[in-house]
Design an enzyme around this catalytic site. Structure first.
Site, PDB file in Angstrom:
ATOM      1  N   ASN A 207       0.854  -1.189   0.000  1.00 23.53           N
ATOM      2  CA  ASN A 207       0.000   0.000   0.000  1.00 23.53           C
ATOM      3  C   ASN A 207       0.885   1.232   0.000  1.00 23.53           C
ATOM      4  O   ASN A 207       2.003   1.168   0.503  1.00 23.53           O
ATOM      5  CB  ASN A 207      -0.815   0.048   1.295  1.00 23.53           C
ATOM      6  CG  ASN A 207      -2.032  -0.853   1.247  1.00 23.53           C
ATOM      7  OD1 ASN A 207      -2.536  -1.167   0.184  1.00 23.53           O
ATOM      8  ND2 ASN A 207      -2.493  -1.255   2.412  1.00 23.53           N
ATOM      9  N   LYS A 286      11.881 -16.595  -8.510  1.00 24.72           N
ATOM     10  CA  LYS A 286      11.327 -15.479  -9.282  1.00 24.72           C
ATOM     11  C   LYS A 286      10.460 -16.031 -10.421  1.00 24.72           C
ATOM     12  O   LYS A 286      10.917 -16.912 -11.168  1.00 24.72           O
ATOM     13  CB  LYS A 286      12.495 -14.655  -9.854  1.00 24.72           C
ATOM     14  CG  LYS A 286      12.066 -13.437 -10.605  1.00 24.72           C
ATOM     15  CD  LYS A 286      13.279 -12.665 -11.104  1.00 24.72           C
ATOM     16  CE  LYS A 286      12.855 -11.549 -12.019  1.00 24.72           C
ATOM     17  NZ  LYS A 286      13.978 -10.908 -12.683  1.00 24.72           N
ATOM     18  N   ILE A 304      -6.135  -6.704  11.918  1.00 30.06           N
ATOM     19  CA  ILE A 304      -5.407  -6.681  13.198  1.00 30.06           C
ATOM     20  C   ILE A 304      -6.170  -5.856  14.230  1.00 30.06           C
ATOM     21  O   ILE A 304      -6.372  -6.273  15.370  1.00 30.06           O
ATOM     22  CB  ILE A 304      -3.983  -6.102  12.981  1.00 30.06           C
ATOM     23  CG1 ILE A 304      -3.232  -6.940  11.943  1.00 30.06           C
ATOM     24  CG2 ILE A 304      -3.212  -6.044  14.299  1.00 30.06           C
ATOM     25  CD1 ILE A 304      -1.933  -6.327  11.453  1.00 30.06           C
ATOM     26  N   LYS A 338     -15.649  -1.720  13.506  1.00 34.95           N
ATOM     27  CA  LYS A 338     -14.475  -2.188  14.247  1.00 34.95           C
ATOM     28  C   LYS A 338     -14.608  -1.925  15.756  1.00 34.95           C
ATOM     29  O   LYS A 338     -13.675  -2.189  16.499  1.00 34.95           O
ATOM     30  CB  LYS A 338     -13.204  -1.551  13.681  1.00 34.95           C
ATOM     31  CG  LYS A 338     -13.013  -1.881  12.192  1.00 34.95           C
ATOM     32  CD  LYS A 338     -11.607  -1.701  11.681  1.00 34.95           C
ATOM     33  CE  LYS A 338     -11.586  -1.927  10.165  1.00 34.95           C
ATOM     34  NZ  LYS A 338     -10.274  -2.178   9.617  1.00 34.95           N
TER      35      LYS A 338
HETATM   36  O1  C5P Z   1      -7.981  -0.662   5.729  1.00 38.73           O
HETATM   37  P1  C5P Z   1      -9.032   0.000   6.592  1.00 38.73           P
HETATM   38  O2  C5P Z   1      -9.529   1.296   6.033  1.00 38.73           O
HETATM   39  O3  C5P Z   1     -10.113  -0.945   7.054  1.00 38.73           O
HETATM   40  O4  C5P Z   1      -8.221   0.423   7.909  1.00 38.73           O
HETATM   41  C1  C5P Z   1      -8.886   0.980   9.019  1.00 38.73           C
HETATM   42  C2  C5P Z   1      -8.085   0.709  10.268  1.00 38.73           C
HETATM   43  O5  C5P Z   1      -7.928  -0.704  10.444  1.00 38.73           O
HETATM   44  C3  C5P Z   1      -6.672   1.267  10.304  1.00 38.73           C
HETATM   45  O6  C5P Z   1      -6.480   1.757  11.611  1.00 38.73           O
HETATM   46  C4  C5P Z   1      -5.769   0.086  10.019  1.00 38.73           C
HETATM   47  O7  C5P Z   1      -4.525   0.193  10.686  1.00 38.73           O
HETATM   48  C5  C5P Z   1      -6.581  -1.091  10.571  1.00 38.73           C
HETATM   49  N1  C5P Z   1      -6.390  -2.352   9.819  1.00 38.73           N
HETATM   50  C6  C5P Z   1      -5.794  -3.448  10.436  1.00 38.73           C
HETATM   51  N2  C5P Z   1      -5.662  -4.619   9.745  1.00 38.73           N
HETATM   52  C7  C5P Z   1      -6.118  -4.747   8.478  1.00 38.73           C
HETATM   53  C8  C5P Z   1      -6.713  -3.641   7.847  1.00 38.73           C
HETATM   54  C9  C5P Z   1      -6.836  -2.454   8.541  1.00 38.73           C
HETATM   55  O8  C5P Z   1      -5.385  -3.333  11.588  1.00 38.73           O
HETATM   56  N3  C5P Z   1      -5.973  -5.894   7.849  1.00 38.73           N
END
Ligand code: C5P
Length: 393
Positions: A207, A286, A304, A338
């Protein structure tokens, strides 16, 4: 009443004339200002100016015999709450980075046990020189707070980065640094940067994320007295001097690192741009190029933040959302999904890689706008907000 003692170090540069106004503003702001000047600073501005503005004697000589124990460097650094160097010349920055102590001010800085804030000011080419940048990253690594420089017209007639930031901004930085204690003794875990999901031995999916905001938040939490652990995906930044710095690559590595820390975490700030998917089968070799289409099977990564916020006894969880459209609606939906007491929303196109950001904080009380400012300033405001919510919990 708020009365703190500040050592104002003035080094040799034309911006030294602005240090006089700074001394005045700090004194009016109820700081007891002790001024120490280098010999070159005295070529640009006289000690009497600072003495008159602060009401305190000004020192520049390492061999000053008026100091009671003849150890001015030790007594100064023990008796002040912070040191502010403004302007900090390229030469003085080089000295600090190398731990040199060949004059009174450098010796005080080396002997300090308080925060050191520096406001670099120099010609744009001196600023851009890789030696200067190398020295600054060493200082950042050592926990020195660097404010500025700003860009614009310079005294030498050139235009570019290197002007000392405005004096009012320096006063704000000093106040923010000394407002420590709001998270005193709390364990704060921050994730930052992107994750990198390997496709084969040399390729991967990631990303866009510089890690700047997460690193700034770790720094601000540290300034607020917290014990900070920073789990970072791959970035080009030098980490702040946090208690624990854990470098990871993939989302699964990040999850493992977070899980190892979470039992002793009071506040979890999830700033990382975690990749939503990883490759089902990573090729150890590769992949060879061919003219045919290539399909990759992607499987979702664990969320996470959601795992942490759904723990039976979760820490205080803060999420981030960078959105390209319908910012507030998407961000609020994420906060509910969340299960977060606080979510920080920003426009993806403004924030990624930039040194500044505009933030919207969404919590149970509604929304709070943090107008555009540098990421470290935003981080300090955010930490203030988090500590007030945390105390209400
Ligand atoms: O990617 P997203 O917009 O859902 O991210 C929102 C929050 O969730 C952020 O704080 C990001 O650090 C967390 N996140 C995470 N694990 C993921 C995707 C996002 O902890 N796989």
């Amino acid at each position: 009443m708020f009365k703190k003692s500040l050592l104002l170090g003035v080094t040799g540069g034309i911006a030294a004339y602005k240090a006089a106004e700074l001394a005045r503003l700090l004194t009016l702001d109820n700081f007891d200002v002790q001024t120490v000047m280098t010999k070159s600073a005295c070529h640009f501005i006289g000690p009497i100016t600072f003495q008159s503005l602060t009401g305190n004697p000004v020192y520049s000589d390492l061999w000053e015999t008026n100091a009671t124990n003849n150890m001015a460097h030790i007594s100064f650094s023990r008796n002040v709450d912070a040191i502010l160097l403004a302007p900090a010349s390229a030469d003085f920055i080089a000295k600090l980075a190398n731990g040199m102590a060949d004059d009174l001010l450098a010796t005080i800085c080396l002997a300090r046990d308080c925060p050191l804030i520096i406001a670099p000011a120099m010609n744009r080419q001196m600023w851009e020189n890789s030696a200067t940048q190398r020295n600054l990253s060493l200082l950042r690594h050592d926990g020195v707070i660097i404010v500025g420089p700003a860009s614009g017209e310079q005294a030498c007639g050139e235009i570019g980065m290197g002007r000392m930031v405005e004096t009012c901004e320096l006063v704000r930085a000093v106040r923010a640094t000394l407002q420590t204690g709001s998270l005193q003794g709390k364990n704060v875990l921050v994730t930052a940067g992107p994750t990198f999901e390997a496709i084969d031995a040399v390729r991967g999916i990631t990303n866009s994320s510089s890690g700047k905001m997460g690193y700034a938040i770790a720094q601000a939490a540290m300034e607020a007295g917290a014990n900070v652990s920073l789990v970072s995906g791959p970035t080009c930044l030098s980490p702040p001097a946090v208690g624990r710095f854990i470098r990871v690559v993939s989302a699964m590595d990040m999850l493992n690192a977070v899980q190892a820390e979470i039992a002793q975490t009071d506040i979890f700030i999830s700033v990382a741009a975690v990749a939503d998917y990883r490759v089902a089968k990573i090729n150890q070799q590769k992949l060879k190029k061919s003219d045919r289409n290539l399909s990759l099977e992607l499987i979702p990564n664990p969320d996470i933040l959601m795992i942490v916020s759904n723990l039976p006894k979760p820490p205080f969880c803060v999420g981030f959302a960078a959105e390209t459209d319908e910012l507030e609606r998407n961000a609020e939906a994420k906060r509910h999904k969340k299960n977060l007491p606080l979510l920080v929303a920003n426009w993806a196109q403004d924030a990624i890689g930039s040194d500044e950001s505009e933030l919207i904080l969404l919590d149970d009380a509604g929304k709070h706008l943090l107008p555009k400012a540098t990421k470290i300033e935003q981080a300090r405001r955010l930490i203030n907000h988090i500590s007030s919510l945390y105390k209400l919990k």
